[in-house]
Scaffold this motif. Structure first.
Motif, PDB file in Angstrom:
ATOM      1  N   VAL A  61     -11.320  11.220  70.358  1.00  0.00           N
ATOM      2  CA  VAL A  61     -12.220  12.359  70.571  1.00  0.00           C
ATOM      3  C   VAL A  61     -12.172  12.810  72.024  1.00  0.00           C
ATOM      4  CG1 VAL A  61     -14.646  13.004  70.685  1.00  0.00           C
ATOM      5  CG2 VAL A  61     -13.753  11.918  68.633  1.00  0.00           C
ATOM      6  N   ASN A  62     -12.229  11.862  72.944  1.00  0.00           N
ATOM      7  CA  ASN A  62     -12.178  12.223  74.366  1.00  0.00           C
ATOM      8  C   ASN A  62     -10.839  12.843  74.739  1.00  0.00           C
ATOM      9  OD1 ASN A  62     -14.780  11.268  74.807  1.00  0.00           O
ATOM     10  ND2 ASN A  62     -14.070   9.192  75.272  1.00  0.00           N
ATOM     11  N   ARG A 122     -10.734  16.458  73.438  1.00  0.00           N
ATOM     12  CA  ARG A 122     -11.589  17.335  74.232  1.00  0.00           C
ATOM     13  C   ARG A 122     -10.965  17.688  75.578  1.00  0.00           C
ATOM     14  NH1 ARG A 122     -17.451  14.463  72.923  1.00  0.00           N
ATOM     15  NH2 ARG A 122     -17.866  15.639  70.990  1.00  0.00           N
ATOM     16  N   PRO A 172     -13.077  17.127  67.316  1.00  0.00           N
ATOM     17  CA  PRO A 172     -13.924  16.139  68.007  1.00  0.00           C
ATOM     18  C   PRO A 172     -15.393  16.163  67.616  1.00  0.00           C
ATOM     19  CG  PRO A 172     -12.347  17.074  69.536  1.00  0.00           C
ATOM     20  CD  PRO A 172     -12.210  17.849  68.270  1.00  0.00           C
ATOM     21  N   PRO A 173     -16.105  17.305  67.623  1.00  0.00           N
ATOM     22  CA  PRO A 173     -17.517  17.250  67.225  1.00  0.00           C
ATOM     23  C   PRO A 173     -17.720  16.870  65.766  1.00  0.00           C
ATOM     24  CG  PRO A 173     -16.820  19.516  67.555  1.00  0.00           C
ATOM     25  CD  PRO A 173     -15.720  18.657  68.062  1.00  0.00           C
ATOM     26  N   ALA A 210     -17.048  13.009  65.576  1.00  0.00           N
ATOM     27  CA  ALA A 210     -18.138  12.269  66.209  1.00  0.00           C
ATOM     28  C   ALA A 210     -19.427  12.361  65.405  1.00  0.00           C
ATOM     29  CB  ALA A 210     -18.355  12.785  67.627  1.00  0.00           C
ATOM     30  N   GLY A 211     -19.740  13.549  64.887  1.00  0.00           N
ATOM     31  CA  GLY A 211     -20.961  13.707  64.105  1.00  0.00           C
ATOM     32  C   GLY A 211     -20.928  12.944  62.791  1.00  0.00           C
ATOM     33  N   GLY A 223     -22.520  18.302  63.608  1.00  0.00           N
ATOM     34  CA  GLY A 223     -21.151  18.360  64.097  1.00  0.00           C
ATOM     35  C   GLY A 223     -20.432  19.615  63.643  1.00  0.00           C
ATOM     36  N   THR A 276     -21.648  22.514  65.847  1.00  0.00           N
ATOM     37  CA  THR A 276     -21.011  22.529  67.165  1.00  0.00           C
ATOM     38  C   THR A 276     -19.560  22.978  67.074  1.00  0.00           C
ATOM     39  OG1 THR A 276     -22.455  20.713  67.868  1.00  0.00           O
ATOM     40  CG2 THR A 276     -20.490  21.126  69.191  1.00  0.00           C
ATOM     41  N   ALA A 277     -18.838  22.459  66.082  1.00  0.00           N
ATOM     42  CA  ALA A 277     -17.428  22.834  65.925  1.00  0.00           C
ATOM     43  C   ALA A 277     -17.284  24.325  65.636  1.00  0.00           C
ATOM     44  CB  ALA A 277     -16.798  22.014  64.800  1.00  0.00           C
ATOM     45  N   GLN A 317     -17.861  26.401  68.828  1.00  0.00           N
ATOM     46  CA  GLN A 317     -16.744  26.318  69.757  1.00  0.00           C
ATOM     47  C   GLN A 317     -15.532  27.099  69.248  1.00  0.00           C
ATOM     48  OE1 GLN A 317     -15.969  22.191  70.572  1.00  0.00           O
ATOM     49  NE2 GLN A 317     -17.873  21.885  71.690  1.00  0.00           N
TER      50      GLN A 317
END
Length: 264
Positions: free
Chosen positions: A66-67, A70, A102-103, A106-107, A149, A152-153, A156
């Motif tokens: 994920v990092n 991003r 990523p979101p 993670a979510g 999540g 957020t995705a 973006q």
């Protein structure tokens, strides 16, 4: 301020909404690019998040991946995709997908991993299989975080989908690129305003979905309708209310109890 007035006048002119290059067509193209990228991101991220959250294995890989995703520059990924794959829908979809994964990942992982272990153990003691535990217990309880999540995705992706214009595609990014190219900055402002409005609209819709999906809230439950004779002021009452004032429910009746977190 003059640019803003010109941009608003352009938006509220009816003739600018028609045709293949009109505002309506550009908004539809922008939503198409957003939908394709979000759907592909969901198909990739959600299953991985479900498996890792349920098994608690590969957490380090998720955090690292994920990092890393991003940190990737979206425009650089798009230009690399154009050089390798050529112009078309594929390069911007890949670039936006890397932004949306990523979101979502993670979510989904956080939602499944944070389900109360006592609820999961209770479902397992009832004889549920691991698949049933995941689909009937963990996913319903994790739905607010999963939709968070997705929210957020989507924001973006819809805000960054303007880069599709760099790959000779349409969308609202055309107003940004073409307006700056010909130094008609009010045209570029039109694209920016419409992208902002789309993002706010989608954010409101997904925020409502997150609110509705809260487990145990029963916000989608239908309210039972009273018979017409039981309405106040009707002068009549149903036979169930005329049994000597006995309105107690039978023993073991739990019809008024809140819904369980374990779905049957």
């Amino acid at each position: 301020m003059n640019f803003l007035n010109q941009a608003l006048a352009y938006i509220f002119t009816a003739s600018n909404w028609g045709g293949k290059a009109g505002l309506g067509a550009r908004i539809a193209e922008h939503l198409q690019y957003t939908a394709v990228a979000v759907v592909v991101s969901v198909l990739v991220a959600v299953p991985i998040g479900l498996v890792i959250g349920h098994t608690r294995r590969g957490v380090f890989v998720v955090v690292t991946g994920v990092n890393a995703l991003r940190a990737l520059p979206t425009l650089g990924v798009l230009l690399l995709g154009v050089l390798l794959l050529g112009l078309g829908l594929v390069p911007p979809t890949i670039a936006l997908m890397l932004l949306g994964i990523p979101p979502l990942l993670a979510g989904t992982y956080a939602g499944i991993a944070n389900v109360d272990r006592s609820v999961v153990d209770a479902a397992r003691s009832m004889g549920m299989t691991e698949r049933q535990i995941l689909t009937r217990v963990e996913v319903p309880n994790a739905m607010p975080l999963i939709l968070g999540g997705l929210r957020t995705a989507t924001l973006q992706v819809v805000a960054t989908a303007t880069i599709a214009a760099y790959a000779s595609l349409g969308g609202l990014g055309r107003y940004l690129i073409d307006g700056i190219k010909v130094r008609q900055f009010h045209i570029a402002l039109v694209g920016a305003l419409l992208v902002t409005l789309l993002a706010l609209l989608l954010d409101g819709l997904l925020a409502a979905a997150v609110w509705v999906s809260a487990p145990g809230a029963g916000r989608l439950r239908r309210v039972p309708r009273l018979p017409s004779g039981d309405l106040p002021g009707s002068g009549r009452s149903s036979p169930a209310l005329n049994r000597g004032g006995d309105n107690s429910s039978p023993a073991g009746d739990t019809s008024g109890a809140p819904s369980h977190t374990v779905e049957g």
